[in-house]
Design an enzyme around this catalytic site. Structure first.
Site, PDB file in Angstrom:
ATOM      1  N   CYS A 114      19.954 -31.921  -8.013  1.00 23.60           N
ATOM      2  CA  CYS A 114      20.362 -31.117  -7.105  1.00 23.60           C
ATOM      3  C   CYS A 114      20.949 -32.150  -5.762  1.00 23.60           C
ATOM      4  O   CYS A 114      21.545 -31.539  -4.992  1.00 23.60           O
ATOM      5  CB  CYS A 114      19.547 -30.061  -6.309  1.00 23.60           C
ATOM      6  SG  CYS A 114      18.829 -29.214  -7.844  1.00 23.60           S
ATOM      7  N   HIS A 162      21.178 -28.036   0.694  1.00 29.98           N
ATOM      8  CA  HIS A 162      21.194 -27.390  -0.711  1.00 29.98           C
ATOM      9  C   HIS A 162      20.432 -26.186  -0.605  1.00 29.98           C
ATOM     10  O   HIS A 162      19.470 -25.867  -0.212  1.00 29.98           O
ATOM     11  CB  HIS A 162      20.240 -28.251  -1.598  1.00 29.98           C
ATOM     12  CG  HIS A 162      19.998 -28.045  -2.981  1.00 29.98           C
ATOM     13  ND1 HIS A 162      20.708 -27.401  -3.743  1.00 29.98           N
ATOM     14  CD2 HIS A 162      18.699 -27.747  -3.692  1.00 29.98           C
ATOM     15  CE1 HIS A 162      20.462 -26.959  -5.004  1.00 29.98           C
ATOM     16  NE2 HIS A 162      19.099 -27.254  -4.760  1.00 29.98           N
ATOM     17  N   ASN A 179      20.666 -20.792  -7.234  1.00 24.59           N
ATOM     18  CA  ASN A 179      20.817 -22.519  -7.156  1.00 24.59           C
ATOM     19  C   ASN A 179      21.580 -22.908  -8.130  1.00 24.59           C
ATOM     20  O   ASN A 179      21.512 -22.837  -9.192  1.00 24.59           O
ATOM     21  CB  ASN A 179      19.292 -23.141  -7.327  1.00 24.59           C
ATOM     22  CG  ASN A 179      19.052 -24.568  -7.207  1.00 24.59           C
ATOM     23  OD1 ASN A 179      20.017 -25.185  -7.320  1.00 24.59           O
ATOM     24  ND2 ASN A 179      17.875 -24.854  -7.363  1.00 24.59           N
TER      25      ASN A 179
HETATM   26  N1  COA Z   1       9.083 -11.825 -11.367  1.00 20.42           N
HETATM   27  C1  COA Z   1       7.807 -11.283 -11.098  1.00 20.42           C
HETATM   28  N2  COA Z   1       6.594 -12.148 -10.978  1.00 20.42           N
HETATM   29  C2  COA Z   1       6.701 -13.367 -11.154  1.00 20.42           C
HETATM   30  C3  COA Z   1       8.099 -14.195 -11.323  1.00 20.42           C
HETATM   31  C4  COA Z   1       9.261 -13.307 -11.408  1.00 20.42           C
HETATM   32  N3  COA Z   1      10.424 -13.803 -11.339  1.00 20.42           N
HETATM   33  N4  COA Z   1       7.951 -15.513 -11.443  1.00 20.42           N
HETATM   34  C5  COA Z   1       6.465 -15.682 -11.067  1.00 20.42           C
HETATM   35  N5  COA Z   1       5.994 -14.642 -11.348  1.00 20.42           N
HETATM   36  C6  COA Z   1       4.467 -14.567 -10.907  1.00 20.42           C
HETATM   37  C7  COA Z   1       3.500 -15.455 -11.540  1.00 20.42           C
HETATM   38  O1  COA Z   1       3.457 -15.306 -12.920  1.00 20.42           O
HETATM   39  C8  COA Z   1       2.498 -15.328 -10.536  1.00 20.42           C
HETATM   40  O2  COA Z   1       1.571 -14.129 -11.223  1.00 20.42           O
HETATM   41  P1  COA Z   1       0.005 -14.295 -11.526  1.00 20.42           P
HETATM   42  O3  COA Z   1      -0.606 -14.314  -9.894  1.00 20.42           O
HETATM   43  O4  COA Z   1      -0.404 -13.150 -12.274  1.00 20.42           O
HETATM   44  O5  COA Z   1      -0.252 -15.530 -12.375  1.00 20.42           O
HETATM   45  C9  COA Z   1       2.680 -14.773  -9.383  1.00 20.42           C
HETATM   46  O6  COA Z   1       4.056 -14.316  -9.493  1.00 20.42           O
HETATM   47  C10 COA Z   1       2.826 -15.990  -8.270  1.00 20.42           C
HETATM   48  O7  COA Z   1       3.475 -17.178  -8.769  1.00 20.42           O
HETATM   49  P2  COA Z   1       3.822 -18.461  -8.208  1.00 20.42           P
HETATM   50  O8  COA Z   1       4.495 -19.457  -9.110  1.00 20.42           O
HETATM   51  O9  COA Z   1       2.463 -18.699  -7.522  1.00 20.42           O
HETATM   52  O10 COA Z   1       4.772 -17.951  -7.138  1.00 20.42           O
HETATM   53  P3  COA Z   1       5.422 -18.261  -5.902  1.00 20.42           P
HETATM   54  O11 COA Z   1       5.075 -17.428  -4.728  1.00 20.42           O
HETATM   55  O12 COA Z   1       5.112 -19.714  -5.839  1.00 20.42           O
HETATM   56  O13 COA Z   1       6.975 -18.188  -5.985  1.00 20.42           O
HETATM   57  C11 COA Z   1       8.761 -19.668  -7.079  1.00 20.42           C
HETATM   58  C12 COA Z   1       7.549 -18.913  -7.285  1.00 20.42           C
HETATM   59  C13 COA Z   1       9.437 -20.357  -8.070  1.00 20.42           C
HETATM   60  C14 COA Z   1       9.776 -18.541  -6.441  1.00 20.42           C
HETATM   61  C15 COA Z   1       8.502 -20.566  -5.758  1.00 20.42           C
HETATM   62  O14 COA Z   1       7.536 -21.440  -6.068  1.00 20.42           O
HETATM   63  C16 COA Z   1       9.536 -21.561  -5.574  1.00 20.42           C
HETATM   64  O15 COA Z   1      10.377 -21.149  -4.762  1.00 20.42           O
HETATM   65  N6  COA Z   1       9.488 -22.590  -5.862  1.00 20.42           N
HETATM   66  C17 COA Z   1      10.665 -23.987  -5.745  1.00 20.42           C
HETATM   67  C18 COA Z   1      11.682 -23.501  -6.687  1.00 20.42           C
HETATM   68  C19 COA Z   1      12.891 -24.325  -6.535  1.00 20.42           C
HETATM   69  O16 COA Z   1      13.522 -24.130  -5.519  1.00 20.42           O
HETATM   70  N7  COA Z   1      13.362 -25.063  -7.417  1.00 20.42           N
HETATM   71  C20 COA Z   1      14.379 -25.939  -7.544  1.00 20.42           C
HETATM   72  C21 COA Z   1      14.485 -26.907  -6.523  1.00 20.42           C
HETATM   73  S1  COA Z   1      15.925 -27.793  -6.392  1.00 20.42           S
END
Ligand code: COA
Length: 324
Positions: free
Chosen positions: A113, A251, A281
């Site tokens: 990215c 980004h 993204n």
């Molecule tokens: N819909 C519903 N529930 C979801 C889900 C979705 N699409 N994706 C994950 N979950 C669930 C998980 O399974 C988890 O459930 P559990 O508590 O029963 O295990 C719960 O939601 C929380 O998961 P978690 O991964 O801790 O969520 P989060 O608050 O960290 O949000 C992201 C997840 C991916 C949105 C967040 O971590 C994020 O934005 N990370 C950066 C990603 C990014 O920008 N990547 C590219 C960088 S260039």
């Protein structure tokens, strides 16, 4: 010394729009969850005739048109991508053929990215040593082909698209400074292997490696910290503060990452450009797509200071300062 200054911008988004309610039918998720955790409402998905190099070529033609140049005037084509059409030849060579830039040399760069910012820095260095060069820099991705559409952790986040800029030498305008970083020790927090891996470690134990793999919470924390640090370092180096900036184009990864950045650096709302809700993204394409939108809305005036920042797989991250 000449700096790489913008002559034109262009972008191309695939026609198909994938909404959160479409995703509700594909994986266990909800519009509420996606919007509250990411800010994303829609993303574009490439279809027939919308291969990476074709999106890139269309964005490039628009940028050249704005610059008042023809494809034959381009000396160098750089394509930042993690989803090239083929491993070889480069996407940049496909773009060269697509637009008919017969006088250019062309190659890809991969900094995930952060690819567009690495490309800006590189273009600036080419132009500093060869001031007459016209550089076509493109960020272009078809990430939808490398997403596991059964994995709700990743499939909600990404989209396809391309953004292009034409850069040429200027004494006053253009790239003023950059701070770029990477840390390869953290590769396995965000990665996407080739379909048939050449890496024996992954080939044997992880057949899912060809799809985007991510440790979301780790990426989140590192992205906020590292972009904040890159911006602070760049501003310190240039003896500037947030007040001196007209606009920040980050980004477009996730609204919560951007909100944290705004909070930590105290960036006024009107000084940060965000369109993640529409495109998700798009990796290396996200900044040039946003830049084209900013440019076509005439949001900047000559002399304004514009700051880009990014974070991506590698990990790679950085910030670049540009004078409009
Ligand atoms: N819909 C519903 N529930 C979801 C889900 C979705 N699409 N994706 C994950 N979950 C669930 C998980 O399974 C988890 O459930 P559990 O508590 O029963 O295990 C719960 O939601 C929380 O998961 P978690 O991964 O801790 O969520 P989060 O608050 O960290 O949000 C992201 C997840 C991916 C949105 C967040 O971590 C994020 O934005 N990370 C950066 C990603 C990014 O920008 N990547 C590219 C960088 S260039």
């Amino acid at each position: 010394m000449k700096h790489a200054a913008l002559l034109g911008t262009g972008s191309c988004l695939p026609r198909r729009i994938l909404t959160n309610s479409d995703l509700e039918k594909m994986v266990e998720t909800s519009d509420d969850w996606i919007v509250s955790r990411t800010g994303i409402r829609t993303r574009r998905i490439a279809g027939k005739g919308e291969d990476n190099f074709r999106l890139a070529g269309r964005a490039a033609k628009k940028a050249l048109n704005m610059a008042g140049l023809s494809a034959a005037d381009v000396d160098l084509i750089l394509v930042a991508t993690i989803t090239p059409h083929m491993m070889m030849p480069s996407c940049a060579c496909f773009v060269q053929a697509e637009i008919g830039a017969e006088n250019a040399f062309a190659y890809d760069l991969n900094a995930a990215c952060s690819g567009f910012l690495y490309g800006l820095d590189l273009a600036d260095k080419y132009i500093a040593s060869q001031p007459d060069m016209n550089v076509l820099l493109i960020g272009s991705e078809t990430l939808s082909a490398r997403i596991n559409w059964q994995d709700r952790n990743t499939c909600i986040l990404f989209g396809d698209g391309a953004g292009a800029v034409v850069l040429s030498g200027s004494d006053t305008r253009g790239v003023q400074a950059s701070c770029l970083y990477s840390d390869g020790r953290l590769w396995n927090l965000l990665y996407m292997d080739s379909p048939e891996s050449l890496n024996p470690e992954i080939k044997q134990k992880d057949r899912r490696g060809c799809y985007m793999q991510m440790s979301g919470p780790d990426v989140f924390k590192f992205a906020v910290r590292s972009m904040e640090q890159a911006i602070r370092n760049l501003l310190r180096k240039e003896n500037l503060s947030i007040d001196d900036l007209a606009l920040v184009i980050p980004h477009q990864a996730n609204i919560r990452i951007l909100n944290k950045l705004v909070e930590r650096l105290v960036i006024p709302e009107e000084k940060i450009f965000i369109n993640v809700e529409r495109y998700g993204n798009t990796s290396a394409a996200s900044i040039p797509i946003a830049l084209d939108e900013v440019n076509r809305k005439n949001r900047l005036q000559r002399g304004d200071k514009l700051l880009f920042c990014s974070f991506g797989g590698g990990f790679t991250w950085g910030a670049v300062l540009m004078q409009w």
